[in-house]
Design an enzyme around this catalytic site. Structure first.
Site, PDB file in Angstrom:
ATOM      1  N   GLY A 237      46.687 -56.066   1.531  1.00  0.00           N
ATOM      2  CA  GLY A 237      45.502 -56.669   2.140  1.00  0.00           C
ATOM      3  C   GLY A 237      44.567 -57.260   1.093  1.00  0.00           C
ATOM      4  O   GLY A 237      43.896 -58.238   1.345  1.00  0.00           O
ATOM      5  N   ILE A 464      47.721 -48.726   2.121  1.00  0.00           N
ATOM      6  CA  ILE A 464      47.761 -50.192   2.037  1.00  0.00           C
ATOM      7  C   ILE A 464      49.032 -50.658   1.332  1.00  0.00           C
ATOM      8  O   ILE A 464      49.316 -51.849   1.243  1.00  0.00           O
ATOM      9  CB  ILE A 464      46.484 -50.687   1.346  1.00  0.00           C
ATOM     10  CG1 ILE A 464      46.399 -52.199   1.257  1.00  0.00           C
ATOM     11  CG2 ILE A 464      46.306 -50.078  -0.014  1.00  0.00           C
ATOM     12  CD1 ILE A 464      45.160 -52.717   0.548  1.00  0.00           C
ATOM     13  N   THR A 466      49.879 -48.784  -1.617  1.00  0.00           N
ATOM     14  CA  THR A 466      49.658 -48.302  -2.982  1.00  0.00           C
ATOM     15  C   THR A 466      50.281 -46.939  -3.249  1.00  0.00           C
ATOM     16  O   THR A 466      50.396 -46.544  -4.400  1.00  0.00           O
ATOM     17  CB  THR A 466      48.151 -48.202  -3.240  1.00  0.00           C
ATOM     18  OG1 THR A 466      47.574 -47.497  -2.137  1.00  0.00           O
ATOM     19  CG2 THR A 466      47.518 -49.571  -3.315  1.00  0.00           C
ATOM     20  N   ALA A 518      42.171 -28.246   2.212  1.00  0.00           N
ATOM     21  CA  ALA A 518      42.884 -27.922   3.455  1.00  0.00           C
ATOM     22  C   ALA A 518      44.139 -27.105   3.148  1.00  0.00           C
ATOM     23  O   ALA A 518      44.483 -26.170   3.879  1.00  0.00           O
ATOM     24  CB  ALA A 518      43.249 -29.210   4.194  1.00  0.00           C
ATOM     25  N   ARG A 630      42.744 -38.839 -14.835  1.00  0.00           N
ATOM     26  CA  ARG A 630      44.110 -38.337 -14.744  1.00  0.00           C
ATOM     27  C   ARG A 630      44.909 -39.198 -13.769  1.00  0.00           C
ATOM     28  O   ARG A 630      44.407 -39.617 -12.733  1.00  0.00           O
ATOM     29  CB  ARG A 630      44.113 -36.891 -14.248  1.00  0.00           C
ATOM     30  CG  ARG A 630      45.501 -36.249 -14.338  1.00  0.00           C
ATOM     31  CD  ARG A 630      45.591 -34.928 -13.591  1.00  0.00           C
ATOM     32  NE  ARG A 630      44.598 -33.957 -14.028  1.00  0.00           N
ATOM     33  CZ  ARG A 630      44.716 -33.215 -15.141  1.00  0.00           C
ATOM     34  NH1 ARG A 630      45.767 -33.320 -15.913  1.00  0.00           N
ATOM     35  NH2 ARG A 630      43.765 -32.376 -15.468  1.00  0.00           N
ATOM     36  N   GLN A 640      50.657 -50.397  -9.735  1.00  0.00           N
ATOM     37  CA  GLN A 640      49.385 -51.036  -9.390  1.00  0.00           C
ATOM     38  C   GLN A 640      48.910 -51.970 -10.500  1.00  0.00           C
ATOM     39  O   GLN A 640      48.461 -53.088 -10.257  1.00  0.00           O
ATOM     40  CB  GLN A 640      48.304 -49.979  -9.133  1.00  0.00           C
ATOM     41  CG  GLN A 640      48.414 -49.339  -7.775  1.00  0.00           C
ATOM     42  CD  GLN A 640      48.356 -50.370  -6.682  1.00  0.00           C
ATOM     43  OE1 GLN A 640      47.396 -51.119  -6.569  1.00  0.00           O
ATOM     44  NE2 GLN A 640      49.403 -50.444  -5.893  1.00  0.00           N
ATOM     45  N   GLU A 707      42.229 -51.746  -8.582  1.00  0.00           N
ATOM     46  CA  GLU A 707      41.502 -52.989  -8.804  1.00  0.00           C
ATOM     47  C   GLU A 707      41.289 -53.309 -10.270  1.00  0.00           C
ATOM     48  O   GLU A 707      41.257 -54.478 -10.674  1.00  0.00           O
ATOM     49  CB  GLU A 707      40.181 -52.926  -8.040  1.00  0.00           C
ATOM     50  CG  GLU A 707      40.509 -52.929  -6.559  1.00  0.00           C
ATOM     51  CD  GLU A 707      39.346 -52.711  -5.646  1.00  0.00           C
ATOM     52  OE1 GLU A 707      38.774 -53.687  -5.194  1.00  0.00           O
ATOM     53  OE2 GLU A 707      39.021 -51.548  -5.376  1.00  0.00           O
TER      54      GLU A 707
HETATM   55 MO1  MOS Z   1      39.558 -53.646  -2.359  1.00  0.00          MO
HETATM   56  S1  MOS Z   1      38.884 -55.597  -2.560  1.00  0.00           S
HETATM   57  O1  MOS Z   1      38.092 -52.811  -2.143  1.00  0.00           O
HETATM   58  O2  MOS Z   1      40.502 -53.736  -0.941  1.00  0.00           O
END
Ligand code: MOS
Length: 746
Positions: A237, A464, A466, A518, A630, A640, A707
């Site tokens: 995305g 997403i 990842t 949990a 870590r 990534q 990111e």
């Molecule tokens: Mo990222 S631009 O916060 O999906």
């Protein structure tokens, strides 16, 4: 390659394949647009073909008469949508506050003006094409030159940046421009909406199902329990799927009006118009330094374009106040309205364009000072976050630069332009630093340890792409000693306990405390039962003297093999499962940030090859070292950063959305004309992590990865281009026209 300083964990920090990998490669993973339901209809939006003005007529007689057309929705019949109260963690976020069809104003090219619902996608497409719209056209503005008469907002200030600049030995004053970039995840945005007479189910492409549910329920005017959002798998995305876009509401109206489930898949062309983009930015950088390289002043004044109605700001100056030490600094921002769809967060919002400007300017300053650009950065390393005076929770930027320089062979660099050659090619070597804030959001998770010896962990977050499924399984595995293949993970459904957004590189840090908590709670239930249940081998023992490891309950201080599988305890207790739940807080106003500046850091080293005779430029090699706390899964983490570097090659050399001045349309709105980096453009990659755990952010000391890899990389490449060809590119992407004729005799 990791240089993780310790390995006290059995599962955390290792390379693990995705637990959802087999489903994806075998085609069994059901993505939103794969969802099929009995009676499913297909919806295709009609988009405006002007960028500014009013819709004055809509002729759909021919479309309505087509066999298989069930409904044509427009302002006159779509019914009521509501607005949310604002954009905040409490109200939820939408990029486009105006619900679709709310008025007849057209504010950008491609704005939805009608929706066709038909038996098949083909029929809906043909009917949509047969609708004729009449407009009152007004002048539009999609100009790529930004000028604002707004009073700039001061984002950060210390000392007196202007007078320090006036008095400095060496100064630099340049403007850097990053273009509109469009998110191009391979999976198109899509909604399958189903109104069953009681409530809605939405199958969605969403990086934030909780937000999607929260904003949909407000805009539809329904209580929460009437809106269920499901997003099992995402084909990425890059930020475009963070918040709810108008097509979800169109699908909602279509299913309510037809009484049938409706699928709406946003086309690739619409992806360039209707679901966000990274805005155009124009950033003036003024740097001042002493002759020895010590910075004395930084000014960073930036503009970004935004839509006619919405308020999106690209936070380009986020890293500027804390990346380098300087007594005088001023960062300011303003926005400029354009007839474009709303911009939104795109991978590394703010930092990615912002660090292109800052890290290009630092390179230019190093040239002016005759200093090595790595040395200039190390010279200006701050001791604390000078914007707040707060200590860094964990900062190893200098080690990233030094380690990267070693791995790259930076000490072989000769600074002269075009001075390095290999195999008849001119080489350029460039460096840039990067940073990204450590962010965590609230999360809740439930873990069931089941009598059959398996476990299940659930959280209403989403993956997403990842590796979130895998990270949750690893956390439970670490805590219980169960193998990953005995741990079921369920995500992507608002019926699950609410989880974080898959954004801000925050999902991992957000789920760690909830999932560990949990799991421990569930283990506590097992141990208490072990002590309490008569037929257990530990009857009469105190629960505090017992432990669960390697999947077995045993006495503390004794080997797991001495104990029994926890399933036996649950069997003895006649229980199906021991269940634990935990939640953890977070958000943009995270109290941790009152005491620490929490960021990740990194350094990119890029090599380009330049062939002036035929004007061919390639990125041949990138070495990146990241300090993100870590690392929980080395393979997923490296993946990534590698992906981000490839995207950075695209940012530097290819990606830009072009608006046609005549019609205001994004004209390269397809994957042939909007060029992204592909396999053939991918350089040799060497990605490593320092792996120092962040001592304040969470128990495992993990920050977040996705990111940061895209921040800084474009500057490292353009800095390398300058080193090779002597051309300073301050407006991305690098165009062949920028380079023609450059360095032919260097
Ligand atoms: Mo990222 S631009 O916060 O999906």
């Amino acid at each position: 390659m990791s240089t993780a300083p310790d390995s006290q964990y059995a599962v955390i920090g290792k390379s693990h394949s995705r637990v959802d990998g087999p489903l994806k490669v075998s085609g069994l993973a059901v993505y939103t647009s794969d969802v099929d339901l009995p009676g499913l209809l297909h919806a295709v939006p009609v988009c405006s073909t002007i960028a500014s003005g009013r819709l004055v007529s809509l002729d759909f007689a021919e479309a309505e008469a087509m066999p298989g057309v069930h409904a044509i929705l427009h302002r006159g019949n779509i019914g009521r949508f509501y607005r949310i109260s604002g954009n905040s963690m409490e109200s939820g976020f939408v990029d486009e506050a105006r619900p679709p069809f709310e008025d007849d104003e057209i504010r950008y090219y491609g704005q939805y003006i009608a929706l066709v619902v038909a038996d098949t996608f083909e029929t809906a497409s043909a009917a949509a094409a047969a609708i004729n719209a009449g407009y009152d056209t007004a002048a539009h503005d999609v100009s790529a030159h930004l000028a604002s008469d707004e009073e700039p907002k001061v984002q950060s200030e210390r000392g007196d940046a202007a007078s320090a600049f006036e008095q400095a030995a060496v100064t630099l004053d340049e403007t850097y421009v990053t273009p509109v970039e469009t998110h191009n995840p391979i999976e198109l945005h899509a909604t399958v909406a189903h109104w069953d007479g009681e409530g809605y189910t939405f199958y969605e492409t969403s990086q934030a199902i909780s937000n999607h549910q929260g904003t949909l329920m407000q805009m539809l005017g329904l209580p929460k329990e009437k809106v269920r959002v499901i997003s099992r798998y995402l084909g990425s995305g890059f930020g475009s799927k963070l918040w709810m876009w108008p097509h979800s509401l169109l699908a909602a109206a279509a299913t309510r009006i037809t009484g049938r489930p409706v699928k709406l898949v946003v086309s690739r062309k619409m992806m360039f118009q209707n679901v966000g983009h990274r805005p155009l930015t124009q950033q003036r950088m003024r740097l001042a330094a002493q002759a020895d390289g010590k910075l004395t002043s930084i000014r960073h004044d930036y503009l970004n374009h935004r839509a006619m109605l919405d308020e999106y700001e690209e936070n380009c100056g986020e890293a500027t106040p804390l990346l380098y030490s300087t007594p005088n600094l001023r960062v300011s921002s303003a926005t400029v309205r354009r007839n474009v769809g709303s911009p939104t967060a795109m991978r590394g919002p703010g930092a990615v364009p912002g660090l292109f400007a800052l890290e290009s300017a630092m390179d230019e300053l190093a040239c002016k000072l005759n200093l090595d650009p790595v040395a200039l950065r190390i010279e200006n390393e701050p001791g604390v976050d000078e914007s707040t005076g707060l200590p860094f929770s964990s900062r190893h930027l200098v080690e990233c630069l030094r380690t990267g320089a070693d791995r790259f062979g930076w000490n072989q660099r000769t600074p002269g332009i075009g001075s390095m050659k290999r195999d008849g090619l001119t080489l350029g070597w460039g460096v840039a630093a990067c940073s990204w804030p450590g962010v965590r959001f609230s999360a809740e998770a439930t873990v069931d340890l089941r009598a059959d010896g398996t476990a299940r962990v659930v959280c209403g977050t989403q993956d997403i792409g990842t590796g979130t499924y895998t990270i949750l399984a690893q956390l439970v595995a670490e805590e219980t000693g169960l193998p990953l293949d005995r741990i079921e993970v369920a995500l992507g459904d608002t019926r699950l306990p609410p989880g974080p957004i898959s954004g801000g590189s925050a999902a991992t840090a957000s789920v760690i405390p909830a999932v560990l908590g949990a799991t421990r709670a569930a283990v506590g239930v097992v141990l208490a039962r072990a002590a309490a249940v008569d037929r257990s081998s530990f009857a009469g023992a105190k629960a505090e003297t017992l432990a669960l490891s390697a999947g077995r309950v045993h006495r503390k201080g004794e080997a797991p093999e001495s104990g029994v599988p926890y399933g036996q305890i649950l069997e003895a207790a006649k229980m199906h499962a021991a269940s634990g739940n935990a939640s953890a807080q977070g958000g943009f106003d995270d109290p941790l940030k009152k005491h620490h500046s929490i960021h990740s850091y990194g350094a990119h080293f890029a090599e380009v090859t330049w062939q002036p005779e035929i004007a061919q430029l390639r990125v041949s090699r990138v070495v990146t070292v990241i300090d993100a706390g870590r690392i929980l899964n080395l393979r997923a983490a490296r993946n990534q950063i590698e992906g981000a570097i490839v995207m950075g090659v695209g940012m530097a050399l290819f990606e830009h959305t072009t608006y046609d001045e005549r019609y205001g349309a994004p004209i390269n709105s397809n994957l042939a004309d909007y060029v992204i980096a592909s396999n053939a453009d991918t350089p040799a990659l060497d990605v490593s992590f320092l792996g120092y755990p962040d001592p304040v952010f969470n128990e495992l000391g993990a920050r977040g990865i996705a990111e940061i890899g895209l921040a800084g990389i474009a500057a490292a490449i353009t800095n390398a281009v300058h080193h090779a060809a002597g051309v300073r590119v301050r407006r991305l992407p690098v165009m062949i026209e920028d380079l023609l004729g450059a360095g032919a005799d260097a």
